[in-house]
Motif scaffolding. Structure first.
Motif, PDB file in Angstrom:
ATOM      1  N   GLU A 120      11.560 -49.458 -17.854  1.00 46.04           N
ATOM      2  CA  GLU A 120      12.092 -49.897 -19.135  1.00 46.04           C
ATOM      3  C   GLU A 120      11.620 -51.298 -19.475  1.00 46.04           C
ATOM      4  N   GLY A 121      11.432 -51.552 -20.748  1.00 46.16           N
ATOM      5  CA  GLY A 121      11.048 -52.878 -21.208  1.00 46.16           C
ATOM      6  C   GLY A 121      11.295 -53.005 -22.695  1.00 46.16           C
ATOM      7  N   GLU A 122      11.163 -54.218 -23.199  1.00 46.09           N
ATOM      8  CA  GLU A 122      11.266 -54.456 -24.641  1.00 46.09           C
ATOM      9  C   GLU A 122       9.855 -54.387 -25.207  1.00 46.09           C
ATOM     10  N   TYR A 123       9.442 -53.183 -25.600  1.00 51.30           N
ATOM     11  CA  TYR A 123       8.075 -52.961 -26.066  1.00 51.30           C
ATOM     12  C   TYR A 123       7.948 -53.160 -27.578  1.00 51.30           C
ATOM     13  N   ASP A 141      15.310 -46.340 -25.581  1.00 53.28           N
ATOM     14  CA  ASP A 141      14.562 -46.055 -24.360  1.00 53.28           C
ATOM     15  C   ASP A 141      13.139 -46.588 -24.432  1.00 53.28           C
ATOM     16  N   TYR A 142      12.474 -46.354 -25.575  1.00 63.16           N
ATOM     17  CA  TYR A 142      11.027 -46.552 -25.620  1.00 63.16           C
ATOM     18  C   TYR A 142      10.571 -47.779 -26.411  1.00 63.16           C
ATOM     19  N   ARG A 160      13.076 -50.761 -27.875  1.00 63.71           N
ATOM     20  CA  ARG A 160      13.840 -51.998 -27.730  1.00 63.71           C
ATOM     21  C   ARG A 160      14.366 -52.229 -26.316  1.00 63.71           C
ATOM     22  N   GLY A 161      14.534 -51.181 -25.523  1.00 68.25           N
ATOM     23  CA  GLY A 161      15.130 -51.336 -24.204  1.00 68.25           C
ATOM     24  C   GLY A 161      16.645 -51.365 -24.299  1.00 68.25           C
ATOM     25  N   THR A 162      17.309 -51.155 -23.167  1.00 67.96           N
ATOM     26  CA  THR A 162      18.773 -51.085 -23.155  1.00 67.96           C
ATOM     27  C   THR A 162      19.407 -52.384 -23.640  1.00 67.96           C
TER      28      THR A 162
END
Length: 329
Positions: free
Chosen positions: A110-113, A221-222, A224-226
């Motif tokens: 997970e990441g802030e993509y 999930d894909y 902004r991230g949690t």
């Protein structure tokens, strides 16, 4: 007299469809979601089974036949994506032999993509954002795609100036990696299709026809991230809701894009963030359920059966999520 594979196929399909329709089937359907158990049961290593389509098919076949499941689980699709993604230096996942030891399950990274400041770019043109911003962040070989100009700039003779970026050596290398990944994907799909036909001929229908994501989970999930999407519910609620609305019709189209096949009309929807431990009931009613409900109703209208999997405790939401046409999900 022993039943034929065709008769068993019909019997198993009817058993599951009766359960979905809230009828009383002849017995409880046995249709587990299976990942690495197929490897463990067959004595094949996790890394080995993910890199070898033939061994993966062999392991699933052995498991399904020995346990006489009512479906052929979606295990092939779940574990066969390694060669195509490896060709792109994919960063959203680690798997045995690629960032992980050979004997552990794959893991989501997970990441802030997408930053909060980029909501407007995504909302303006999701495809452009995914191509020129998102893919370069999650695929190491596609970083040069940031050099491309927006496709909307390529009108009339201005197409020529847009094409110039495709001639950059770095972009050519990125496109070559896409071609390589595409060829791997073609091989994977061909193997998967042949395997499904083989299992159907033995009397086992596929578990799911397709899968989609709840719009909120797509963002969380894909993109902004949690942490990011949790904060967005407070700081960027309007942008978050607009993004969910933007994603909804694409998820509906994806779910309905697979041709309906007799006995295989189920759409898998893994759900991650609409749970008791992540958001309040009011937040669930505001951010998560409205677009998920629309997605499920659209799937039903398309003649398919939504199969949502709430991956955690949703006890406080049972009355709300029960608001579906009876016997249709």
């Amino acid at each position: 007299m022993a039943e034929t594979p065709e008769e068993l196929y019909q019997e198993r399909s009817r058993r599951i469809e009766d359960a979905v329709a809230l009828k009383v089937p002849d017995r409880v359907p046995f249709a587990p979601v299976v990942h690495y158990f197929a490897a463990t049961y067959s004595g094949i290593g996790f890394q080995e089974i993910m890199y070898d389509y033939d061994k993966l098919g062999m392991a699933i076949r052995s498991m399904v036949l020995d346990f006489q499941m009512d479906v052929c689980p979606d295990t092939f699709r779940v574990l066969s994506w390694v060669p195509p993604l490896e060709a792109l230096d994919y960063k959203l996942l680690k798997w045995p032999g690629h960032g992980l030891s050979p004997d552990v399950t794959f893991q989501f990274v997970e990441g802030e993509y997408m930053s909060a400041a980029e909501y407007d770019d995504f909302l303006l043109d999701p495809s452009d954002f995914l191509m020129r911003t998102y893919l370069p962040r999650i695929c190491g070989t596609l970083e040069p795609l940031t050099m491309l100009r927006p496709l909307m700039f390529g009108w009339y003779t201005r197409l020529v100036s847009n094409l110039a970026s495709f001639g950059r050596p770095e972009v050519i290398t990125a496109l070559e990696s896409l071609i390589k990944a595409g060829k791997e994907a073609q091989a994977m799909i061909a193997k998967g299709s042949a395997f499904s036909k083989e299992m159907a001929a033995l009397g086992f229908p596929r578990q799911f026809s397709s899968s989609v994501a709840a719009p909120f989970d797509y963002v969380g999930d894909y993109l902004r991230g949690t942490r990011g999407i949790m904060i967005d519910m407070y700081r960027n609620p309007d942008k978050l809701l607009e993004a969910c609305d933007k994603i909804l019709p694409w998820m509906i189209r994806q779910a309905a894009s697979i041709p309906k096949t007799e006995g295989i009309n189920r759409v898998f929807i893994p759900l991650h963030k609409g749970l008791d431990g992540f958001m309040s009931l009011d937040q669930f009613k505001t951010f998560f359920w409205p677009t998920l409900k629309k997605l499920m109703l659209a799937i039903i209208d398309a003649g398919l059966t939504p199969n949502p999997l709430f991956e955690g405790d949703c006890t406080s939401r049972l009355e709300i999520i029960g608001d579906m046409p009876r016997g249709k999900a």
